[in-house]
Enzyme design. Structure first.
Site, PDB file in Angstrom:
ATOM      1  N   PHE A 192      -1.398  -1.868   1.925  1.00  0.00           N
ATOM      2  CA  PHE A 192      -2.739  -3.423   2.464  1.00  0.00           C
ATOM      3  C   PHE A 192      -4.016  -2.820   1.955  1.00  0.00           C
ATOM      4  CE2 PHE A 192       1.037  -6.212   2.776  1.00  0.00           C
ATOM      5  CZ  PHE A 192       1.989  -5.392   3.132  1.00  0.00           C
ATOM      6  N   THR A 212       4.382   0.358   2.027  1.00  0.00           N
ATOM      7  CA  THR A 212       3.408  -0.428   0.803  1.00  0.00           C
ATOM      8  C   THR A 212       2.061  -0.385   1.098  1.00  0.00           C
ATOM      9  OG1 THR A 212       5.115  -2.050   0.276  1.00  0.00           O
ATOM     10  CG2 THR A 212       3.062  -3.404   0.483  1.00  0.00           C
TER      11      THR A 212
END
Ligand SMILES: O=C(O)C(=O)C[C@]1(C(=O)O)C=C[C@@H](O)C=C1
Length: 390
Positions: free
Chosen positions: A281, A279
């Protein structure tokens, strides 16, 4: 303001924020003409970082109806902020790209907002971005944006895309609704576990709770197990809920850290559909950083275009012509914009990330070129790439 110093070490909740008077930037953009438009129109503004006065490769003006791939002359000597359009000498001094991760000079810990509760992946991302920071939980993404805007915290770290689940659209929309700057990115390897209360076996489970992204990332495993999925606000919140209610037929998809915090058993590890589950960010701040050229930088922009054949092709060509590599493109509906007169298609915003610093002449030329035919253009930030090994 309802959210006060008392909120310093407790979670920031959106309901508390709603009682505060909304700032103009909290409002939904109404249409392209109502956006702050530092880059729009045919006025040639200089970019915050210095540019040379001939403005690039050809120096020629292009035809706005059929944009040719040429660079305009620079006629205006003023220096403006990318985002607000305010003359740059009136703005607070931006952070330099080396300063942005340093702790405060008075020894206080940087306060970093994230969405979720303790044990959420976003908390790990905040701690990866700023070691020794005080990670401040927020119940919603919007609350994390507002916490920065209202000086309750120094930064926010929010997920923007995942290698399996794709984009986190809500945060794309919020980037535009708020006036924060992207000052960095963090990539985090996400390894999901199936958690349950003590004594519960996989066969006992009927349901599983988690964040929708986490459920999507574990699609195959959860389908094989035949579990009914229920979406909640964050992975660690799911674990906390299952633990607090001592549920025996319900599990949670969350991190091993969440299992330890909420005293749960790990029934299965690495249940994501692909072992390379990453992921990305974004790190958001009130002030931009000064873009550098000392290391690899990325720049994030958002723009909209006139309707017509090849419009997006021409927009992307401004980068291709200059050998600038694009790393991401995302389109989102332009909200509150009536359908076009023909009522046959929607209007879109295009979010693009490209591998160049706004301190590069080449990148400045590309954006100057794009602004010739974009109906709206905003630079969301120019920041160092996260090149750390996962
Ligand atoms: O729920 C969490 O733990 C989060 O940090 C949120 C979130 C997301 O929004 O994508 C972050 C990383 C994972 O991709 C799954 C969920």
């Amino acid at each position: 303001m309802a959210a006060s110093i008392a909120a310093r070490s407790s979670a920031i909740s959106i309901s508390r924020q709603i009682t505060a008077k909304p700032s103009p930037s909290d409002r939904e953009p109404r249409s392209t003409v109502n956006f702050p438009q530092p880059y729009i129109g045919r006025r040639n503004v200089r970019l915050l970082a210095s540019v040379n006065s001939n403005g690039g490769a050809t120096g020629g003006k292009s035809d706005s109806k059929a944009p040719a791939l040429e660079i305009p002359n620079i006629e205006d000597d003023s220096t403006y902020d990318f985002v607000s359009g305010v003359p740059s000498h009136l703005l607070p001094k931006p952070l330099s790209s080396t300063q942005y991760s340093k702790p405060a000079s008075d020894g206080s810990r940087l306060r970093v907002a994230y969405q979720g509760v303790r044990g959420a992946y976003s908390e790990s991302a905040a701690e990866k971005a700023y070691q020794n920071c005080e990670a401040v939980p927020c119940d919603q993404f919007d609350a994390a944006f507002q916490a920065v805007e209202r000086w309750l915290v120094d930064r926010a770290v929010l997920p923007i895309e995942n290698s399996l689940g794709g984009s986190i659209h809500r945060n794309y929309d919020l980037l535009l609704r708020h006036r924060l700057h992207i000052v960095g990115e963090v990539k985090l390897a996400v390894r999901h576990c199936l958690l349950a209360n003590h004594g519960v076996k996989v066969e006992d489970l009927k349901r599983v709770l988690s964040h929708p992204q986490a459920l999507a990332q574990c699609e195959n495993t959860l389908t094989k197990l035949g579990l009914v999925r229920e979406a909640v606000d964050d992975t660690a919140g799911a674990a906390k809920d299952v633990a607090l209610r001592n549920l025996k037929d319900t599990g949670a998809v969350a991190s091993s850290a969440a299992a330890a915090i909420y005293g749960m058993d790990i029934l299965a590890e690495d249940i994501q559909d692909d072992c390379d589950n990453v992921t990305r960010f974004l790190i958001l701040a009130r002030e931009p950083i000064i873009p550098g050229t000392d290391r690899p930088f990325k720049t994030s922009i958002v723009f909209s275009l006139e309707w017509g054949p090849g419009a997006l092709f021409k927009a992307l060509a401004v980068f291709a012509l200059r050998q600038i590599n694009l790393t991401k493109i995302e389109s989102r509906p332009l909200r509150n914009q009536p359908l076009r007169s023909s009522d046959t298609c929607f209007d879109y915003l295009f979010y693009v990330d490209f591998e160049a610093s706004m301190a590069d002449q080449n990148a400045q030329n590309a954006l100057r070129h794009l602004k010739e035919f974009a109906t709206f253009l905003r630079v969301l930030g120019s920041y160092p790439l996260d090149t750390t090994m996962l």
